[in-house]
Write an enzyme that holds these catalytic residues in place. Structure first.
Site, PDB file in Angstrom:
ATOM      1  N   ARG A 167      -8.874  -8.696  -3.713  1.00 43.79           N
ATOM      2  CA  ARG A 167      -7.936  -8.850  -2.606  1.00 43.79           C
ATOM      3  C   ARG A 167      -6.557  -9.093  -3.212  1.00 43.79           C
ATOM      4  O   ARG A 167      -6.439  -9.748  -4.257  1.00 43.79           O
ATOM      5  CB  ARG A 167      -8.314 -10.050  -1.725  1.00 43.79           C
ATOM      6  CG  ARG A 167      -9.477  -9.796  -0.787  1.00 43.79           C
ATOM      7  CD  ARG A 167      -9.110  -8.819   0.327  1.00 43.79           C
ATOM      8  NE  ARG A 167     -10.178  -8.604   1.277  1.00 43.79           N
ATOM      9  CZ  ARG A 167     -11.090  -7.627   1.222  1.00 43.79           C
ATOM     10  NH1 ARG A 167     -11.056  -6.756   0.234  1.00 43.79           N
ATOM     11  NH2 ARG A 167     -12.001  -7.503   2.151  1.00 43.79           N
TER      12      ARG A 167
ATOM     13  N   GLU B   8      -0.376  -5.531   2.953  1.00 41.19           N
ATOM     14  CA  GLU B   8      -0.857  -4.143   3.064  1.00 41.19           C
ATOM     15  C   GLU B   8      -0.512  -3.588   4.436  1.00 41.19           C
ATOM     16  O   GLU B   8      -0.686  -4.297   5.431  1.00 41.19           O
ATOM     17  CB  GLU B   8      -2.369  -4.093   2.830  1.00 41.19           C
ATOM     18  CG  GLU B   8      -2.727  -4.440   1.392  1.00 41.19           C
ATOM     19  CD  GLU B   8      -4.219  -4.396   1.096  1.00 41.19           C
ATOM     20  OE1 GLU B   8      -4.994  -4.027   2.002  1.00 41.19           O
ATOM     21  OE2 GLU B   8      -4.597  -4.722  -0.026  1.00 41.19           O
TER      22      GLU B   8
ATOM     23  N   HIS C  88      -5.816   0.624  -0.967  1.00 38.95           N
ATOM     24  CA  HIS C  88      -7.033  -0.121  -0.603  1.00 38.95           C
ATOM     25  C   HIS C  88      -8.158   0.835  -0.201  1.00 38.95           C
ATOM     26  O   HIS C  88      -8.564   0.892   0.954  1.00 38.95           O
ATOM     27  CB  HIS C  88      -6.738  -1.121   0.531  1.00 38.95           C
ATOM     28  CG  HIS C  88      -7.806  -2.169   0.674  1.00 38.95           C
ATOM     29  ND1 HIS C  88      -7.564  -3.425   1.168  1.00 38.95           N
ATOM     30  CD2 HIS C  88      -9.140  -2.146   0.386  1.00 38.95           C
ATOM     31  CE1 HIS C  88      -8.683  -4.128   1.192  1.00 38.95           C
ATOM     32  NE2 HIS C  88      -9.652  -3.375   0.715  1.00 38.95           N
TER      33      HIS C  88
HETATM   34  C1  DGY Z   1     -14.333  -4.625   2.056  1.00 41.80           C
HETATM   35  O1  DGY Z   1     -15.383  -4.140   2.451  1.00 41.80           O
HETATM   36  O2  DGY Z   1     -14.134  -5.842   2.022  1.00 41.80           O
HETATM   37  C2  DGY Z   1     -13.270  -3.659   1.654  1.00 41.80           C
HETATM   38  O3  DGY Z   1     -12.315  -4.240   0.833  1.00 41.80           O
HETATM   39  C3  DGY Z   1     -12.617  -3.093   2.874  1.00 41.80           C
HETATM   40  O4  DGY Z   1     -11.830  -4.074   3.479  1.00 41.80           O
END
Ligand code: DGY
Length: 331
Positions: free
Chosen positions: A236, A265, A284
């Site tokens: 993250r 983001e 992402h």
């Molecule tokens: C997750 O599955 O957590 C991915 O990062 C998509 O947000």
């Protein structure tokens, strides 16, 4: 019998919605952020909520007295108020396992792309700047034979480790709990976070975002890394103190970075990260393949169905909520 009502938010396709409609009364919002009031109104009557990138506030929960389950189409749930859901006995489910391999592929893609300068050199070709044989100024770095430091050795971390071993890398990891079986089987070695930073040629973050991991890595941690090392973040954005990383990159404290996630983001178009040749940036896309997103939607739908049938869902995040709903399991 009256059907239970669910609110479904992006992204579910027609086939998923059709399947859900067989059992539930479904209200679907493709662009929920553009209709917050309509979403809130639908939630007031809903027994279940399913979707990706869910934003759920305590105030919204106050208005949703019948809500039994929130099923997020993601493995991460740092965007959701877990304690608040648990306190109210609302089950929270996520989609682990189905995205492990794809997200590990993304991590390895970033390791390779940053080491071999893939984006920078591909752009050179595309823009007609490939005018002579490539020489030393354009050489990249080997991945094989190097040391990968995995911060976090959960499901995704382990899948990255397997790839790295296939590439003949040495693998170090830092993790709250040791993994002696994997150490013995794979020859990987546990290090403290600080030792891992100092020894690794590639530092890859694959930890969930929690209070403990927020801004785990910033300027000082980059300073503790080798100047030839690369940082890869598929976790993250907030696990990294981005201002500190930018400063470290500007000062040449590390060789480069591969980033799939950002503190904000979509990342701001004027972020200095986007102007750096030695930084590979992705929007992402850790789990963003047709196959995996389909599997994630199916998994989330199945969790939702199990919960609303009164069964304990397979991917339950908050067993406290289950215990609150089923205080006397043997009676
Ligand atoms: C997750 O599955 O957590 C991915 O990062 C998509 O947000």
């Amino acid at each position: 019998m009256e059907k239970k009502r669910i609110v479904a938010l992006r992204r579910l396709n027609e086939a998923h919605l059709q399947r859900l409609r067989e059992t539930f009364e479904v209200t679907y919002f493709e662009e929920p952020q553009q209709q917050p009031e309509a979403v809130a109104a639908a939630l007031c009557r809903a027994h279940g909520l399913i979707g990706g990138k869910l934003q759920v506030s305590p105030a919204m929960l106050d208005e949703a007295p019948q809500l039994e389950v929130v099923s997020t189409i993601s493995v991460g749930y740092d965007n959701l108020p877990v304690a608040e859901l648990s306190r109210r006995g609302i089950l929270l489910t996520n989609t682990p396992d189905v995205l492990t391999e794809t997200t590990a592929d993304t991590a390895f893609m970033l390791i390779m792309a940053s080491a071999r300068r893939l984006v920078e050199l591909a752009n050179m070709v595309r823009e007609g700047r490939w005018t002579q044989h490539v020489g030393e100024p354009h050489f990249g770095h080997d991945v094989n034979g190097k040391t990968l430091g995995l911060v976090g050795l959960g499901r995704i971390g382990q899948a990255i480790a397997r790839r790295a071993l296939g590439f003949n890398m040495r693998v170090l990891y830092s993790n709250a709990s040791p993994k002696p079986v994997l150490e013995a089987e794979w020859g990987i070695e546990r290090r403290s976070f600080e030792q891992l930073l100092a020894e690794s040629d590639f530092v890859c973050l694959s930890v969930p975002l929690t209070e403990e991991t927020e801004h785990l890595l910033g300027y000082e941690q980059c300073r503790a890394m080798k100047r030839s090392a690369f940082l890869v973040n598929i976790a993250r954005g907030k696990v990294v103190d981005e201002a500190g990383l930018i400063r470290a990159l500007e000062e040449g404290l590390i060789a480069g970075a591969g980033l799939d996630v950002f503190e904000q983001e979509p990342v701001a178009p004027d972020s200095p990260l986007l102007r750096m040749d030695n930084v590979v940036t992705l929007p992402h896309i850790g789990s963003a393949t047709h196959e995996t997103r389909e599997a994630m939607a199916n998994c989330a739908a199945e969790n939702l169905c199990q919960a609303l049938r009164g069964e304990r869902p397979r991917d339950l995040v908050n067993p406290e909520a289950w215990a609150l709903r089923h205080p006397h399991p043997l009676q």
